[in-house]
Design a protein around this motif. Structure first.
Motif, PDB file in Angstrom:
ATOM      1  N   LEU B  91      66.402  57.656  53.467  1.00  0.00           N
ATOM      2  CA  LEU B  91      67.778  57.154  54.180  1.00  0.00           C
ATOM      3  C   LEU B  91      67.852  58.200  55.155  1.00  0.00           C
ATOM      4  O   LEU B  91      67.289  59.414  55.137  1.00  0.00           O
ATOM      5  N   ALA B  92      68.549  58.038  56.387  1.00  0.00           N
ATOM      6  CA  ALA B  92      68.962  58.703  57.310  1.00  0.00           C
ATOM      7  C   ALA B  92      70.392  58.672  57.623  1.00  0.00           C
ATOM      8  O   ALA B  92      70.841  57.686  57.849  1.00  0.00           O
ATOM      9  N   LEU B  93      70.996  59.764  57.614  1.00  0.00           N
ATOM     10  CA  LEU B  93      72.395  59.797  57.859  1.00  0.00           C
ATOM     11  C   LEU B  93      72.879  60.433  59.231  1.00  0.00           C
ATOM     12  O   LEU B  93      72.593  61.716  59.724  1.00  0.00           O
ATOM     13  N   ASP B  94      73.546  59.405  59.903  1.00  0.00           N
ATOM     14  CA  ASP B  94      73.895  59.777  61.310  1.00  0.00           C
ATOM     15  C   ASP B  94      75.626  60.358  61.429  1.00  0.00           C
ATOM     16  O   ASP B  94      76.316  59.435  61.493  1.00  0.00           O
ATOM     17  N   SER B  95      75.640  61.569  61.188  1.00  0.00           N
ATOM     18  CA  SER B  95      77.012  62.231  61.178  1.00  0.00           C
ATOM     19  C   SER B  95      78.216  61.532  60.144  1.00  0.00           C
ATOM     20  O   SER B  95      79.183  61.067  60.530  1.00  0.00           O
ATOM     21  N   VAL B  96      77.673  61.491  58.987  1.00  0.00           N
ATOM     22  CA  VAL B  96      78.288  61.178  57.894  1.00  0.00           C
ATOM     23  C   VAL B  96      79.433  62.416  57.499  1.00  0.00           C
ATOM     24  O   VAL B  96      78.732  63.616  57.331  1.00  0.00           O
ATOM     25  N   ARG B  97      80.596  62.636  57.509  1.00  0.00           N
ATOM     26  CA  ARG B  97      81.529  63.534  57.855  1.00  0.00           C
ATOM     27  C   ARG B  97      82.265  63.867  56.356  1.00  0.00           C
ATOM     28  O   ARG B  97      82.773  65.031  56.271  1.00  0.00           O
ATOM     29  N   ASP B  98      82.471  62.759  55.584  1.00  0.00           N
ATOM     30  CA  ASP B  98      83.072  62.981  54.395  1.00  0.00           C
ATOM     31  C   ASP B  98      82.330  63.596  53.157  1.00  0.00           C
ATOM     32  O   ASP B  98      81.234  62.822  52.987  1.00  0.00           O
ATOM     33  N   PRO B  99      82.464  64.693  52.262  1.00  0.00           N
ATOM     34  CA  PRO B  99      81.702  65.213  51.490  1.00  0.00           C
ATOM     35  C   PRO B  99      81.629  64.383  50.281  1.00  0.00           C
ATOM     36  O   PRO B  99      80.438  64.280  49.785  1.00  0.00           O
ATOM     37  N   GLY B 100      82.806  63.624  49.884  1.00  0.00           N
ATOM     38  CA  GLY B 100      82.748  62.679  48.728  1.00  0.00           C
ATOM     39  C   GLY B 100      81.547  61.701  49.259  1.00  0.00           C
ATOM     40  O   GLY B 100      80.940  61.171  48.518  1.00  0.00           O
ATOM     41  N   GLY B 113      65.806  55.169  43.297  1.00  0.00           N
ATOM     42  CA  GLY B 113      64.561  55.737  43.282  1.00  0.00           C
ATOM     43  C   GLY B 113      64.340  56.383  44.921  1.00  0.00           C
ATOM     44  O   GLY B 113      63.040  56.218  45.301  1.00  0.00           O
ATOM     45  N   ILE B 114      65.323  56.827  45.743  1.00  0.00           N
ATOM     46  CA  ILE B 114      65.177  57.196  47.011  1.00  0.00           C
ATOM     47  C   ILE B 114      65.180  58.853  46.872  1.00  0.00           C
ATOM     48  O   ILE B 114      66.296  59.356  46.262  1.00  0.00           O
ATOM     49  N   ASP B 115      64.111  59.817  47.137  1.00  0.00           N
ATOM     50  CA  ASP B 115      64.352  60.812  47.049  1.00  0.00           C
ATOM     51  C   ASP B 115      64.467  61.767  48.229  1.00  0.00           C
ATOM     52  O   ASP B 115      64.446  63.087  48.308  1.00  0.00           O
ATOM     53  N   THR B 116      64.326  61.188  49.223  1.00  0.00           N
ATOM     54  CA  THR B 116      64.560  61.837  50.674  1.00  0.00           C
ATOM     55  C   THR B 116      65.531  61.422  51.681  1.00  0.00           C
ATOM     56  O   THR B 116      65.569  60.024  51.735  1.00  0.00           O
ATOM     57  N   ILE B 117      66.518  62.114  51.942  1.00  0.00           N
ATOM     58  CA  ILE B 117      67.365  61.915  52.896  1.00  0.00           C
ATOM     59  C   ILE B 117      67.212  62.508  54.314  1.00  0.00           C
ATOM     60  O   ILE B 117      67.259  64.116  53.957  1.00  0.00           O
ATOM     61  N   TYR B 118      67.162  62.140  55.482  1.00  0.00           N
ATOM     62  CA  TYR B 118      67.328  62.953  56.731  1.00  0.00           C
ATOM     63  C   TYR B 118      68.756  62.950  56.981  1.00  0.00           C
ATOM     64  O   TYR B 118      69.288  61.763  57.166  1.00  0.00           O
ATOM     65  N   ALA B 119      69.352  64.058  57.385  1.00  0.00           N
ATOM     66  CA  ALA B 119      70.692  64.067  58.017  1.00  0.00           C
ATOM     67  C   ALA B 119      70.804  64.478  59.160  1.00  0.00           C
ATOM     68  O   ALA B 119      70.089  65.640  59.647  1.00  0.00           O
ATOM     69  N   SER B 120      71.505  64.094  60.004  1.00  0.00           N
ATOM     70  CA  SER B 120      72.030  64.815  61.558  1.00  0.00           C
ATOM     71  C   SER B 120      72.462  66.011  61.225  1.00  0.00           C
ATOM     72  O   SER B 120      73.157  66.295  60.350  1.00  0.00           O
ATOM     73  N   GLU B 121      72.374  67.062  62.304  1.00  0.00           N
ATOM     74  CA  GLU B 121      72.911  68.280  62.252  1.00  0.00           C
ATOM     75  C   GLU B 121      74.497  68.220  61.961  1.00  0.00           C
ATOM     76  O   GLU B 121      75.088  69.246  61.172  1.00  0.00           O
ATOM     77  N   ASP B 122      75.331  67.184  62.437  1.00  0.00           N
ATOM     78  CA  ASP B 122      76.688  67.343  62.188  1.00  0.00           C
ATOM     79  C   ASP B 122      77.187  66.391  61.019  1.00  0.00           C
ATOM     80  O   ASP B 122      77.879  66.270  61.017  1.00  0.00           O
ATOM     81  N   THR B 123      76.279  66.065  60.169  1.00  0.00           N
ATOM     82  CA  THR B 123      76.344  65.730  58.858  1.00  0.00           C
ATOM     83  C   THR B 123      76.977  66.619  57.947  1.00  0.00           C
ATOM     84  O   THR B 123      76.756  67.731  58.172  1.00  0.00           O
ATOM     85  N   VAL B 124      78.280  66.206  57.277  1.00  0.00           N
ATOM     86  CA  VAL B 124      78.599  67.231  56.306  1.00  0.00           C
ATOM     87  C   VAL B 124      77.676  68.134  55.655  1.00  0.00           C
ATOM     88  O   VAL B 124      76.655  67.429  55.189  1.00  0.00           O
ATOM     89  N   ASP B 125      77.916  69.421  55.077  1.00  0.00           N
ATOM     90  CA  ASP B 125      77.091  70.239  54.537  1.00  0.00           C
ATOM     91  C   ASP B 125      76.765  69.592  52.820  1.00  0.00           C
ATOM     92  O   ASP B 125      78.065  69.684  52.064  1.00  0.00           O
ATOM     93  N   LEU B 126      75.860  69.505  52.329  1.00  0.00           N
ATOM     94  CA  LEU B 126      75.492  69.030  51.109  1.00  0.00           C
ATOM     95  C   LEU B 126      76.165  69.933  50.108  1.00  0.00           C
ATOM     96  O   LEU B 126      76.346  69.539  49.059  1.00  0.00           O
ATOM     97  N   TYR B 146      68.307  68.436  57.121  1.00  0.00           N
ATOM     98  CA  TYR B 146      69.346  68.492  58.116  1.00  0.00           C
ATOM     99  C   TYR B 146      68.044  68.657  59.451  1.00  0.00           C
ATOM    100  O   TYR B 146      67.293  69.559  59.385  1.00  0.00           O
ATOM    101  N   THR B 147      68.409  67.944  60.447  1.00  0.00           N
ATOM    102  CA  THR B 147      67.323  67.821  61.425  1.00  0.00           C
ATOM    103  C   THR B 147      68.066  67.132  62.670  1.00  0.00           C
ATOM    104  O   THR B 147      68.956  66.724  62.701  1.00  0.00           O
ATOM    105  N   GLU B 148      67.304  67.532  63.739  1.00  0.00           N
ATOM    106  CA  GLU B 148      67.854  66.855  65.103  1.00  0.00           C
ATOM    107  C   GLU B 148      67.423  65.394  64.843  1.00  0.00           C
ATOM    108  O   GLU B 148      66.235  65.000  64.977  1.00  0.00           O
ATOM    109  N   LEU B 149      68.284  64.290  64.424  1.00  0.00           N
ATOM    110  CA  LEU B 149      68.243  63.144  64.068  1.00  0.00           C
ATOM    111  C   LEU B 149      67.386  62.199  64.844  1.00  0.00           C
ATOM    112  O   LEU B 149      66.359  61.518  64.712  1.00  0.00           O
ATOM    113  N   SER B 150      67.988  61.983  66.224  1.00  0.00           N
ATOM    114  CA  SER B 150      67.300  61.332  67.152  1.00  0.00           C
ATOM    115  C   SER B 150      65.901  61.775  67.736  1.00  0.00           C
ATOM    116  O   SER B 150      65.304  60.824  67.995  1.00  0.00           O
TER     117      SER B 150
END
Lengths: 242, 242
Positions: B91-100, B113-126, B146-150
């Protein structure tokens, strides 16, 4: 303007007791209020920030950050619980307790063209402000009927397919799903209760991936509702994949 | 026993600044702590209500109703963001902001069965406490980078299928879904950003029902994630239905 009495009255509607006494609830936010205004709901009064001022708005708002509009709305009265129609899908909620979950389920039902939800009497109140907000307006299109659920299902389970998710049941990907019936979703911690489980005629399960992997935890009730509804609404004979 | 300093320290971990400074986070609840203890996470210290007393527990707890156990856990350090593997789903998350929402998405990823998520730097802190709790333990099995997603996606989009949901795109029931690739999910209000949308090579959509009905509102990001993941994990050639 806004009287002290009005402020007190609107604030009181955050409590179920006063909602029931007055048969009214509160909806906030431009989108939600717009959808309610154009629906069958009867709006008692609307308050706009531009008219009453920011300070007054935050006095009546039940939200942490008040929105530009708040409506006081009549709770619709249903004289009877409609019998299920086996050519249509409906949901039944067995003791769903979290208002956010109920609101999200109403929103999911709306997306998947389900307009009727039967709820056990101990399911959280639909007009709880958190629930109303979480429906994002779908509350104006989906009707929730509170009823003695096991009695209701036992009257109808001869004529209607009753689906429910259980660990170890056949996979939703392999089960034969009909065009209609009632899908029962259970409580957040305990799932479907024993008395209602007995009335489920078609047990199904959302398999984890890989299907034989052990999972201690199941999916949240709103998430499960969405996956099951999506599978019911899947057109038959989609393309072979992978 | 528990010193004033310890209480202050644990409380401080509700803030991202102090989590980052100390590279630690807090997990609460028997199930969650048990799963973390049996995972790759390094637990710094655990506090049990039976040992420190109820009053001390409520002093350190970040929950409104404290649980029997609280753990202070090291934040794992990843030296690099792993390249995507086109035979696996991520999965890749582009600026998901809500911790829930983020926590729920981690839980969904685990189920499917997905063990890897890439998140943009402005995604809420895990490691936000609300997010940790919402994962229900899945945080110990799913890694979020967390990475520079684009930039990340633009490096890899030649070799990896990049899926994303867009209104008007082909239905997920009809689209050809591969065994692997990256599924991008967007921000709660704005969806997928323009710069990342350009890198999506396979646009898909969860159709409402009926498919031609107009819907003002879309599904919540966690709900959409679940429906899309379930469809990817659907075995090909399931039985014709209805």
């Amino acid at each position: 303007m806004l009287s002290k009495q009005e402020i007190k009255f609107i604030k009181s509607l955050s409590q179920k007791k006063y909602r029931e006494e007055n048969s009214m609830f509160v909806a906030e936010g431009e989108k939600l209020v717009t959808e309610i205004l154009s629906s069958h709901f009867e709006v008692v009064k609307t308050f706009y920030r531009d008219e009453i001022g920011e300070e007054n708005m935050s006095r009546i708002s039940l939200l942490s950050s008040p929105s530009p509009v708040l409506a006081v709305v009549k709770i619709p009265e249903y004289t009877e619980v409609p019998a299920p129609d086996n050519s249509k899908l409906a949901l039944a909620l067995d003791s769903v307790r979290d208002p956010g979950n109920l609101g999200t389920i109403v929103r999911i039902a709306d997306w998947f063209g389900i307009d009727t939800i039967y709820a056990s009497e101990d399911t959280v109140d639909l007009y709880n402000p958190k629930c109303v907000q979480a429906t994002m307006g779908a509350i104006s299109r989906v009707r929730v009927f509170y009823t003695e659920l096991s009695e209701f299902l036992s009257i109808h389970h001869d004529k209607t397919d009753i689906y429910g998710t259980f660990l170890g049941a056949p996979s939703i990907y392999e089960a034969k799903l009909g065009k209609g019936g009632i899908i029962v979703m259970g409580n957040e911690s305990d799932g479907i209760s024993k008395s209602i489980g007995k009335l489920v005629t078609k047990k199904i399960m959302i398999p984890p991936y890989p299907a034989d992997s052990a999972r201690g935890e199941s999916l949240n009730v709103a998430i499960s509702t969405a996956v099951v509804c999506a599978e019911f609404r899947r057109p038959s004979g989609g393309p072979l994949q992978k």
